[in-house]
Design an enzyme around this catalytic site. Structure first.
Site: not given
Length: 563
Positions: A161, A140, A296, A142-143, A145
Site C-alpha cells: 500500500k 486498486a 469500516d 484510490a485518492s 493510496a
C-alpha cells in the site's frame, strides 16, 4: 478579524479556494456560499469564483446527490470528509447519510515509475533489492493510496500500500480551507454553532493524519493480531515491518472469498451460519472486550478463509472505546433492552450532551413511545440496526451529541448485523450481545472490580480535597487584586460588524466625492491657474476624479445587489 484571514495567501491556496467555491456553486450551493459572506474575507469579490459547466441534468437531482457529486469532484480530502460525515447520524439527515455512503474513491492510477520512486525513497533501497517481484499493475487505486501485489525474496506473497505522491500537500491545503469555512459556518449560518463545525474539522484533521501515516495502520494491525492471537476463528494479516514506513505498508497477501459472495461460499461448502456467528462474536469482542474495533466492516473489507475463518482488511478507520465509555455503553444498551425509559434518560444526561434546545419532557415522551414500539416485539425478533437507527433519530431531533466513536460504532454494528442476516436469515444480534452484557455486569460486581472502583473514587475525592483549599485561596486572591476576569464571547455579530464597516466606507467615499465636487465648483468660479478648454485645470481635474469615484461606487453598489 476571523482566523480565516491567517491562512497563507499563496497562489496555490487562492486557486484552490476558487476551485472549491466554483464547484459548490456549480452544484447549486451558491446560497450557502453567499451566506458565509466569503467575499469579504477573500478580498477579491465575486471574481474569486470561476464557474464550471454543470453536469447535464444536475438540476433534477436532490441536494444529497448534488453534495455527493461535488465532494467526488473536489477530490480526496472531501471524499474522506464525506465518509466521516456518513458515520455521524447525529449530525447529518438520513437522506444525506445514505448518499454520502456511496462516495466513490476511485481515481486514475499513478504511473509505476512514480510508485517506484516513492518506495525506494521511503525504504532506502532499489526496488529489485527489496522484492523478488513487484507487479506494475495496481490491484486498486484510490485518492490517498495505491495497492500493488508482489513477492518477497523468501517467496512470501505480499501486497504493498503506497501513498500517492504529493497527496499530503493537497490535503493540508484543503484542511486549512475547511477550517476557515468551519469558522465562517459557525459565525454566519443560523444554528451553525450547534453542530460545532470547527470541532468536527479538528476531529477530521486528526483522523486523516492518522490514515496518511501507514506506520500507524501497521501498528493497528499488530494490535488486532495480539488481541486475537488465541482465536483460530479470526485471521489478521501479517505485517512485514522490514518493508514498512510512513508512505509504504507491506503485509501478507490474503486470498479468500468476499463475505457477500454467497454463491461461491455455498459452492465451496462453507458454513454460512457459523460465519455469521463468528463475525458477530469477533466484532462484539472488539467493542466490549478490547475497546478497539474495526470502523469500516463493509463486505469489501471482510474475506472468508478456509475453515470458515474471518479475515478483515483495511485498518485505516478504527474506533476506540475507553473504560468509562464502555461502562456508559453497557448501561445504555441494558436500559434499552430492559425498556427502562428513566434509566435511558439518566444515561443520556450523563453520556451525551443535551443542548439548550433540548426539551426533557418531550424527550421523555418520545423515548417512551420508542420503547412502546419495541415492547411487544420478542427480543429475538428485534433488529439491532433498526433499533439503533430509530434511537439515533431521536437523539438527532433533540440535538443530543455523542462521542464520534459511538456514532462510528453504531454504523459498524448496523453493517455487521446486515451481513449476518445476509449469511443467515435467522441471525439475531441480540442473541450474541446478551452474553457479553451479562458477563460485563457480573465482572463489575466482583470484589476486585468493586475495590478498584472504590479506590478510584477515593483517589478522586482525595485529589479534590487536597486541591480545593488552594483553588479557593487563589480565587479570593484574584478577586482582592482585581485580577478576576470573566470572558464573554459574542456570536453572530461579525456579519453586522462587516456590514457596518462597508456602510461607513461607502459613506466616507460619498463625503469625499461631495467634497471634490464642492471644491471643484468653487475653483471653477475663479480664472486663476492653468486652463483646459477655458476652465481652470484644477477644477476640471477635481470633477474628473469625482466622476470616476462616483461611477466606481455606483458599480460596487449595483454588483452587491443591495441598492
Amino acid at each position: 478579524m476571523l482566523p480565516f484571514t491567517r491562512f497563507n495567501r499563496n497562489i496555490r491556496t487562492i486557486r484552490r479556494y476558487r476551485t472549491i467555491l466554483g464547484i459548490l456553486i456549480k452544484y447549486g450551493f451558491g446560497q450557502f456560499v453567499e451566506q458565509l459572506n466569503i467575499n469579504y474575507y477573500l478580498e477579491l469579490g465575486r471574481k474569486i469564483v470561476t464557474l464550471g459547466t454543470a453536469p447535464k441534468g444536475i438540476e433534477r437531482l436532490g441536494q444529497p446527490q448534488r453534495l455527493r457529486l461535488a465532494f467526488e469532484e473536489l477530490g480526496p480530502t472531501f471524499i474522506k470528509l464525506g465518509q466521516l460525515l456518513s458515520t455521524r447520524p447525529d449530525l447529518i439527515p438520513g437522506d444525506y447519510l445514505d448518499e454520502l455512503k456511496k462516495l466513490q474513491d476511485k481515481v486514475p492510477s499513478v504511473p509505476t515509475e512514480q510508485i517506484r520512486i516513492e518506495i525506494e525513497s521511503e525504504l532506502g533501497y532499489p526496488l529489485a533489492e527489496l522484492f523478488a517481484h513487484f507487479d506494475p499493475e495496481p490491484v486498486a487505486a484510490a485518492s490517498v493510496a495505491q495497492v500493488h501485489r508482489g513477492r518477497l525474496h523468501n517467496g512470501e506473497e505480499v501486497v504493498f500500500k503506497i501513498r500517492r505522491p504529493g497527496i499530503v500537500q493537497v490535503i493540508e491545503t484543503d484542511l486549512d480551507i475547511l477550517m476557515g469555512l468551519a469558522y465562517l459556518v459557525e459565525h454566519h449560518l443560523p444554528g451553525g454553532d450547534i453542530y460545532d463545525p470547527v470541532g468536527l474539522v479538528k476531529e477530521f484533521r486528526r483522523t486523516i493524519h492518522r490514515e496518511l501515516d501507514f506506520t500507524r495502520e501497521a501498528r493497528t494491525i499488530e494490535r488486532f493480531a495480539t488481541n486475537f492471537k488465541d482465536d483460530d476463528s479470526v485471521h489478521v494479516p501479517k505485517v512485514h515491518w522490514d518493508f514498512c514506513g510512513e508512505r509504504v505498508l507491506t503485509m501478507e497477501y490474503i486470498s479468500g472469498i468476499k463475505v457477500n459472495d454467497l454463491e461461491r461460499l455455498r459452492a465451496e461448502d462453507y458454513d454460512l451460519k457459523l460465519i455469521a456467528d463468528r463475525g458477530a462474536n469477533s466484532f462484539l469482542r472488539q467493542v466490549l472486550e478490547f475497546g478497539f474495533f474495526h470502523g469500516d466492516p463493509h463486505p469489501g473489507n471482510i474475506f472468508i478463509l478456509p475453515g470458515n475463518t474471518i479475515c478483515m482488511l483495511d485498518y485505516g478507520m478504527v474506533g476506540r472505546i475507553n473504560q468509562d465509555l464502555k461502562e456508559q455503553l453497557v448501561d445504555l444498551l441494558l436500559a434499552v433492552l430492559q425498556r427502562d425509559v428513566d434509566r435511558i434518560i439518566s444515561q443520556l444526561l450523563y453520556s451525551g450532551e443535551l443542548t439548550d434546545e433540548s426539551n426533557l419532557k418531550a424527550l421523555n415522551r418520545d423515548l417512551g413511545e420508542f420503547i412502546e414500539d419495541y415492547y411487544e416485539i420478542p427480543l429475538q425478533d428485534i433488529k439491532v440496526g433498526k433499533l439503533l437507527a430509530d434511537f439515533v433519530e431521536i437523539l438527532t431531533h433533540y440535538r443530543i451529541r455523542f462521542p464520534s466513536d459511538l456514532m462510528l460504532l453504531a454504523r459498524a454494528l448496523v453493517a455487521m448485523e446486515g451481513l449476518g442476516r445476509q449469511l443467515d436469515p435467522d441471525f439475531n444480534m441480540i442473541t450474541h450481545l446478551r452474553p457479553f452484557l451479562e458477563r460485563l455486569v457480573k465482572e463489575r460486581l466482583t470484589p476486585t472490580n468493586l475495590s478498584r472502583e472504590m479506590l478510584r473514587v477515593a483517589q478522586a475525592y482525595g485529589s479534590l480535597a487536597r486541591h480545593l483549599p488552594r483553588d479557593i485561596k487563589e480565587f479570593i486572591n484574584r478577586v482582592n487584586r482585581n485580577k478576576f476576569k470573566i470572558d464573554l464571547e459574542h456570536r453572530g455579530l461579525e456579519k453586522l460588524i462587516t456590514d457596518l464597516d462597508k456602510a461607513s466606507n461607502r459613506l466616507s467615499f460619498s463625503l469625499l466625492i461631495a467634497a471634490l465636487i464642492i471644491g471643484s465648483s468653487l475653483i471653477m468660479q475663479t480664472d486663476k491657474g492653468p486652463m483646459i478648454f477655458g476652465f481652470p485645470a484644477l477644477g476640471f481635474l477635481g470633477y474628473s476624479v469625482a466622476g470616476f469615484l462616483g461611477l466606481w461606487l455606483a458599480i460596487a453598489i449595483l454588483r452587491s445587489g443591495r441598492l
